[in-house]
Scaffold this motif. Structure first.
Motif, mmCIF file in Angstrom:
data_model
loop_
_atom_site.group_PDB
_atom_site.id
_atom_site.type_symbol
_atom_site.label_atom_id
_atom_site.label_comp_id
_atom_site.label_asym_id
_atom_site.label_seq_id
_atom_site.Cartn_x
_atom_site.Cartn_y
_atom_site.Cartn_z
ATOM 1 N N ALA A 169 0.862 -1.185 0.000
ATOM 2 C CA ALA A 169 0.000 0.000 0.000
ATOM 3 C C ALA A 169 0.900 1.236 0.000
ATOM 4 C CB ALA A 169 -0.911 0.001 1.221
ATOM 5 N N PRO A 170 0.883 2.028 -1.067
ATOM 6 C CA PRO A 170 1.744 3.218 -1.106
ATOM 7 C C PRO A 170 1.215 4.367 -0.258
ATOM 8 C CG PRO A 170 0.460 3.082 -3.108
ATOM 9 C CD PRO A 170 0.172 1.828 -2.341
ATOM 10 N N GLY A 171 -0.075 4.317 0.130
ATOM 11 C CA GLY A 171 -0.650 5.403 0.924
ATOM 12 C C GLY A 171 -2.158 5.268 1.000
ATOM 13 N N TYR A 172 -2.820 6.383 1.271
ATOM 14 C CA TYR A 172 -4.281 6.369 1.346
ATOM 15 C C TYR A 172 -4.831 7.628 0.692
ATOM 16 C CZ TYR A 172 -3.580 9.541 5.374
ATOM 17 O OH TYR A 172 -3.210 10.587 6.193
ATOM 18 N N VAL A 173 -6.117 7.580 0.363
ATOM 19 C CA VAL A 173 -6.786 8.771 -0.153
ATOM 20 C C VAL A 173 -7.772 9.264 0.906
ATOM 21 C CG1 VAL A 173 -6.517 8.155 -2.580
ATOM 22 C CG2 VAL A 173 -8.541 7.389 -1.341
ATOM 23 N N GLU A 174 -7.864 10.563 1.028
ATOM 24 C CA GLU A 174 -8.800 11.162 1.976
ATOM 25 C C GLU A 174 -9.719 12.108 1.218
ATOM 26 O OE1 GLU A 174 -6.390 13.065 4.918
ATOM 27 O OE2 GLU A 174 -5.661 14.626 3.555
ATOM 28 N N PHE A 175 -10.996 12.124 1.650
ATOM 29 C CA PHE A 175 -11.980 12.947 0.966
ATOM 30 C C PHE A 175 -13.141 13.215 1.918
ATOM 31 C CE2 PHE A 175 -13.003 8.529 0.314
ATOM 32 C CZ PHE A 175 -14.378 8.429 0.309
ATOM 33 N N GLU A 176 -14.030 14.085 1.483
ATOM 34 C CA GLU A 176 -15.195 14.442 2.301
ATOM 35 C C GLU A 176 -16.462 14.084 1.541
ATOM 36 O OE1 GLU A 176 -17.419 18.407 4.105
ATOM 37 O OE2 GLU A 176 -15.251 18.435 3.801
ATOM 38 N N ARG A 177 -17.432 13.541 2.276
ATOM 39 C CA ARG A 177 -18.732 13.230 1.680
ATOM 40 C C ARG A 177 -19.793 13.384 2.751
ATOM 41 N NH1 ARG A 177 -21.237 12.977 -3.350
ATOM 42 N NH2 ARG A 177 -23.119 11.705 -3.145
ATOM 43 N N ASP A 178 -20.821 14.146 2.452
ATOM 44 C CA ASP A 178 -21.937 14.358 3.381
ATOM 45 C C ASP A 178 -21.439 14.839 4.736
ATOM 46 O OD1 ASP A 178 -23.640 13.457 1.382
ATOM 47 O OD2 ASP A 178 -23.629 11.384 2.120
ATOM 48 N N GLY A 179 -20.442 15.710 4.714
ATOM 49 C CA GLY A 179 -19.929 16.287 5.947
ATOM 50 C C GLY A 179 -19.008 15.375 6.733
ATOM 51 N N GLN A 180 -18.699 14.179 6.203
ATOM 52 C CA GLN A 180 -17.817 13.246 6.898
ATOM 53 C C GLN A 180 -16.440 13.214 6.226
ATOM 54 O OE1 GLN A 180 -19.584 9.394 8.202
ATOM 55 N NE2 GLN A 180 -21.309 9.970 6.900
ATOM 56 N N GLN A 181 -15.410 13.188 7.053
ATOM 57 C CA GLN A 181 -14.057 13.005 6.542
ATOM 58 C C GLN A 181 -13.791 11.501 6.443
ATOM 59 O OE1 GLN A 181 -11.963 15.433 5.498
ATOM 60 N NE2 GLN A 181 -13.579 16.935 5.928
ATOM 61 N N LEU A 182 -13.427 11.048 5.247
ATOM 62 C CA LEU A 182 -13.274 9.619 4.993
ATOM 63 C C LEU A 182 -11.909 9.345 4.384
ATOM 64 C CD1 LEU A 182 -16.795 9.160 3.362
ATOM 65 C CD2 LEU A 182 -16.175 8.550 5.711
ATOM 66 N N ARG A 183 -11.442 8.101 4.557
ATOM 67 C CA ARG A 183 -10.165 7.725 3.955
ATOM 68 C C ARG A 183 -10.201 6.254 3.564
ATOM 69 N NH1 ARG A 183 -5.482 8.207 8.467
ATOM 70 N NH2 ARG A 183 -4.399 6.696 7.144
ATOM 71 N N LEU A 184 -9.426 5.931 2.547
ATOM 72 C CA LEU A 184 -9.356 4.572 2.023
ATOM 73 C C LEU A 184 -7.908 4.226 1.728
ATOM 74 C CD1 LEU A 184 -12.317 4.791 -0.524
ATOM 75 C CD2 LEU A 184 -12.281 3.326 1.505
ATOM 76 N N THR A 185 -7.455 3.099 2.225
ATOM 77 C CA THR A 185 -6.123 2.598 1.888
ATOM 78 C C THR A 185 -6.088 2.231 0.410
ATOM 79 O OG1 THR A 185 -5.728 1.765 4.120
ATOM 80 C CG2 THR A 185 -4.434 0.774 2.349
ATOM 81 N N ALA A 186 -5.006 2.609 -0.254
ATOM 82 C CA ALA A 186 -4.875 2.372 -1.695
ATOM 83 C C ALA A 186 -3.725 1.421 -1.976
ATOM 84 C CB ALA A 186 -4.646 3.695 -2.422
ATOM 85 N N PHE A 187 -3.917 0.569 -2.981
ATOM 86 C CA PHE A 187 -2.856 -0.293 -3.491
ATOM 87 C C PHE A 187 -2.404 0.260 -4.838
ATOM 88 C CE2 PHE A 187 -5.319 -3.779 -1.116
ATOM 89 C CZ PHE A 187 -4.607 -3.552 0.055
#
Length: 269
Positions: A169-187
């Motif tokens: 996993a080189p890192g993660y992506v972070e974003f906002e949706r419906d007022g929530q801060q979210l993140r997903l591990t990326a390959f």
């Protein structure tokens, strides 16, 4: 890119073209829908009804013994008698041709496997397409890629019992949706520099496949900015066939929101 920047007609046309191409690959004559069995090799020689030869693996290389009247075509060369494949890397594979079929010889989760692919397999012949949510620019979301100091080896489960996959996993992506801060591990993704994200969400097991969906992301810009187009979230082969070894998402990649975009449960699931 913001939603306001998107021309809806062009967006819908581009999405339709992309999904049509994706479906064509999925339904290809030797695609996953054509697989007729999944066979785990061992040191004990085995024959399979849907592939020529007797197969075995010593844990590092695969050998097939082709009997009288049996042959394979490997890298364009006709092969008879005994044949030993070179070492196959994890997630690698070789396609041997047998008549109109392809015999996939691959390595998954540290095990050597044989998966015959026959174009006349009924799953492929009867395939009528995958339902989707309608393309919606609201699901094109700006995000930021945050690299780890070093790629992190990440072990995940698989739909095949007892199998584990390890990805960097080189890192993660972070974003906002419906007022929530979210993140997903990326390959690492399919394209150079791109990212691949496995995830589940609140629709999983309801309107979408329960185990996983996959999203490909273009390479981040110099500032780390990326675009998550969830309209292009797709099912992996395990949504269609029991003969897949698909990885499960990392535990942290379950989104608490419902991603009502991309592919839905296949017909008949």
């Amino acid at each position: 890119m913001t939603v306001q920047d998107i021309d809806t007609a062009t967006f819908e046309r581009d999405w339709a073209d992309w999904h049509r191409g994706h479906e064509a690959v999925r339904a290809g004559e030797h695609g996953f829908l054509a697989i007729t069995s999944l066979n785990w090799l061992s040191a004990e020689p085995q024959r399979f009804p849907d592939a020529p030869g007797t197969w075995r693996s010593d844990g590092s290389v695969v050998t097939v013994e082709l009997g009288e009247g049996e042959e394979l075509v490997i890298d364009g060369a006709r092969v008879t008698g005994p044949y030993t494949f070179g070492p196959i890397p994890e997630r690698g594979g070789v396609n041997a041709v047998a008549g109109d079929a392809v015999i996939e010889v691959a390595r998954r989760g540290g095990y050597d496997i044989v998966r015959p692919r026959h174009p006349g397999h009924q799953l492929r012949v009867r395939y009528t397409g995958t339902p989707t949510y309608g393309p919606d620019p609201q699901w094109v979301i700006p995000a930021r890629f945050v690299p780890f100091g070093e790629p992190r080896p990440t072990t995940v489960g698989a739909v095949a019992e007892g199998v584990q996959h390890v990805y960097d996993a080189p890192g993660y992506v972070e974003f906002e949706r419906d007022g929530q801060q979210l993140r997903l591990t990326a390959f690492n993704g399919y394209a150079p520099g791109g990212l691949s994200i496995l995830f589940t969400d609140a629709t999983s097991g309801v309107t979408t496949y329960p185990a996983n969906r996959s999203l490909q992301v273009a390479a981040p810009g110099p500032d780390g900015l990326v675009t998550l187009d969830f309209n292009r979230a797709v099912n992996l082969p395990c949504a269609y066939t029991q003969f897949a070894t698909c990885p499960l998402p990392p535990a942290e990649n379950h989104l608490p929101i419902g991603v009502e975009a991309g592919e839905k449960l296949p017909y008949g699931s």
